[in-house]
Scaffold this active site. Structure first.
Site, PDB file in Angstrom:
ATOM      1  N   ALA A  34    -103.162  53.736 -52.150  1.00  0.00           N
ATOM      2  CA  ALA A  34    -104.581  53.396 -52.284  1.00  0.00           C
ATOM      3  C   ALA A  34    -104.926  52.272 -51.312  1.00  0.00           C
ATOM      4  CB  ALA A  34    -104.889  52.967 -53.718  1.00  0.00           C
ATOM      5  N   TYR A  51    -108.834  45.138 -41.079  1.00  0.00           N
ATOM      6  CA  TYR A  51    -108.019  46.187 -41.699  1.00  0.00           C
ATOM      7  C   TYR A  51    -106.543  45.979 -41.378  1.00  0.00           C
ATOM      8  CZ  TYR A  51    -105.560  50.618 -42.039  1.00  0.00           C
ATOM      9  OH  TYR A  51    -104.614  51.578 -42.306  1.00  0.00           O
ATOM     10  N   ARG A  71    -103.271  57.916 -29.016  1.00  0.00           N
ATOM     11  CA  ARG A  71    -102.787  57.747 -30.379  1.00  0.00           C
ATOM     12  C   ARG A  71    -101.575  58.644 -30.600  1.00  0.00           C
ATOM     13  NH1 ARG A  71    -105.672  54.175 -29.718  1.00  0.00           N
ATOM     14  NH2 ARG A  71    -107.413  53.403 -30.978  1.00  0.00           N
TER      15      ARG A  71
END
Length: 300
Positions: free
Chosen positions: A71, A138, A204
């Site tokens: 989560a 983040y 990426r």
């Protein structure tokens, strides 16, 4: 076994992997991005937030011996817009979970982290010893969660395995945030919508969600703790990703191009040798095969 975020994109695949190996699974999810339809009837579900006081009750009742913590607030852009909310979920939520795991003598915690903690590396591929340089709230909050887990292991003997995921993609992904770029492209192509690419030359490391689920399973089966990159260890530009996705979907749309956004990393490729050698995990799906499976899932 307790899996937080188990109804989400990555979490639901981890639930399936663990059920397939006959684990009893309990899911905690607030359904802010997860979907009950992602879950099997063979697991127990608590619809609560990881910062909810009722999480303590879940530990008391279910007595999990393993916790897989997935989560999270997972959007770089949302963390820039609201760093407090990001910190509450990714730092305080993780801290709460670790504290309950300590109190209830959990045997192992697997913590999901991110390639974003490395920032813009001086060279690639990146191994686990590379210096960290978070460029967004983040990535900073994910790094903080890692450090809490490491301290819980060193101070209290709580075994913690930290998995730094590269860009995960696959079926059930929500088209939200940079991490969902594959899902964004597929949705826009299938709906013949306007497509915008910020930058395009940034690279990426895309890893298929079913390979990530197997990495989580290997982490709980192995006695090893520590930090592991979970990746394909291959470099793909966003422009090339779009071209491949467009070709596999059989739809041609010319995207609009804009400059790279604040807080985004230029290049990111993670070396995965440590996970292969110490966890016995392997990345199986090529980007081509994973994209094909993902596109097919939209037609089911």
């Amino acid at each position: 076994m307790l899996i937080t975020g188990g109804a989400g994109f990555i979490g639901s695949h981890v639930v399936e992997e663990c059920l397939a190996h006959n684990y009893e699974v309990v899911v905690v999810d607030n359904f802010s991005s997860g979907n009950i339809d992602n879950l099997s009837i063979n697991c127990k579900v608590y619809q609560i937030d990881i910062n909810d006081a009722h999480l303590k009750h879940v530990f008391e009742v279910e007595k999990p011996d393993i916790v897989i913590h997935l989560a999270a607030q997972a959007s770089v852009m949302k963390s820039i817009e609201d760093p407090i909310a990001d910190g509450e979920i990714n730092i305080l939520g993780t801290l709460r979970l670790l504290e309950y795991a300590r109190i209830h003598n959990v045997k192992k915690v697997v913590l999901a982290s991110s390639a974003a903690v490395y920032g813009n590396p001086l060279e690639i591929p990146i191994d686990e010893e590379f210096p960290l340089n978070p460029l967004s709230f983040y990535s900073l909050s994910k790094w903080s969660g890692e450090r809490y887990a490491q301290l819980y292991e060193s101070l209290y003997g709580l075994p913690c395995c930290i998995l730094r995921f590269s860009n995960v993609y696959g079926p059930r992904q929500n088209p939200q945030g940079e991490a969902g770029v594959v899902s964004i492209f597929i949705n826009q192509l299938l709906n013949h919508e306007e497509i915008v690419i910020y930058g395009g030359q940034q690279t990426r490391d895309f890893v298929y969600v079913k390979d990530v689920a197997k990495a989580c399973f290997r982490a709980i089966e192995s006695p090893t703790t520590g930090i592991f990159n979970i990746s394909s260890s291959s470099e793909t530009s966003i422009d090339d990703l779009f071209s491949m996705t467009s070709l596999l979907a059989g739809i041609s749309i010319e995207p609009y191009k804009y400059p790279l956004r604040q807080g985004e990393i230029q290049n990111s490729v993670l070396g995965n040798e440590k996970a292969t050698n110490e966890l016995g995990w392997q990345n199986i799906h090529s980007l081509h095969d994973g994209l094909r499976e993902t596109i097919l899932s939209y037609h089911k």
